[in-house]
Design an enzyme around this catalytic site. Structure first.
Site, PDB file in Angstrom:
ATOM      1  N   ASP A  11       0.846  -1.194   0.000  1.00 14.67           N
ATOM      2  CA  ASP A  11       0.000   0.000   0.000  1.00 14.67           C
ATOM      3  C   ASP A  11       0.885   1.249   0.000  1.00 14.67           C
ATOM      4  OD1 ASP A  11       0.922   0.334   2.627  1.00 14.67           O
ATOM      5  OD2 ASP A  11      -0.939  -0.345   3.542  1.00 14.67           O
ATOM      6  N   ALA A  12       0.302   2.403   0.169  1.00 15.11           N
ATOM      7  CA  ALA A  12       1.040   3.664   0.108  1.00 15.11           C
ATOM      8  C   ALA A  12       2.084   3.792   1.219  1.00 15.11           C
ATOM      9  CB  ALA A  12       0.066   4.843   0.174  1.00 15.11           C
TER      10      ALA A  12
END
Length: 131
Positions: A11-12
């Site tokens: 994810d980010a």
């Protein structure tokens, strides 16, 4: 099966997205068949996941090296239950470790022409050897 965590897996914040652990297990299961010279698809038997019990224990991160271990924990006439364990064996800096980050039991049913069928003898013997 060893896997490096890439940007697309995270994810980010650089943490492996939860569904990707299951994808890693799918790859390891396929590799188990490929390594044994067993065709992944045939009219005689195709394996379909019928249940999955997952445990997320720790996070893996971008750049980590993971090792997916697969073993047979149950074998019946028409299905097999596999235990997949994913260990983080090194981080992005190359520091070695042996942390269990994910485990799941997956039950796969043998299907033939869209019906549940008996696991062929050669495949059943292969699974018994993996137990």
């Amino acid at each position: 099966m060893k896997i490096r965590v890439y940007y697309e897996d995270s994810d980010a914040q650089g943490i492996v997205y939860h569904a990707n652990y299951i994808k890693f297990c799918e790859r390891a299961r396929s590799e188990m068949f490929f390594d044994a010279g067993i065709g992944a698809f045939s009219n005689e038997c195709q394996f379909v996941v019928s249940s999955l019990n997952a445990k997320f224990l720790k996070s893996a991160k971008l750049g980590d090296i993971l090792d997916v271990k697969t073993s047979v924990v149950g074998l019946k006439r028409t299905n097999v239950t596999l235990l997949h364990e994913i260990y983080k064996i090194a981080d992005i800096n190359g520091n070695e470790c042996n942390d269990l980050v994910f485990s799941c039991e997956v039950t796969c049913v043998c299907m033939s022409y869209l019906k549940i069928s008996k696991i062929p003898k050669d495949i059943s013997l292969f699974f018994k050897a993996q137990a």
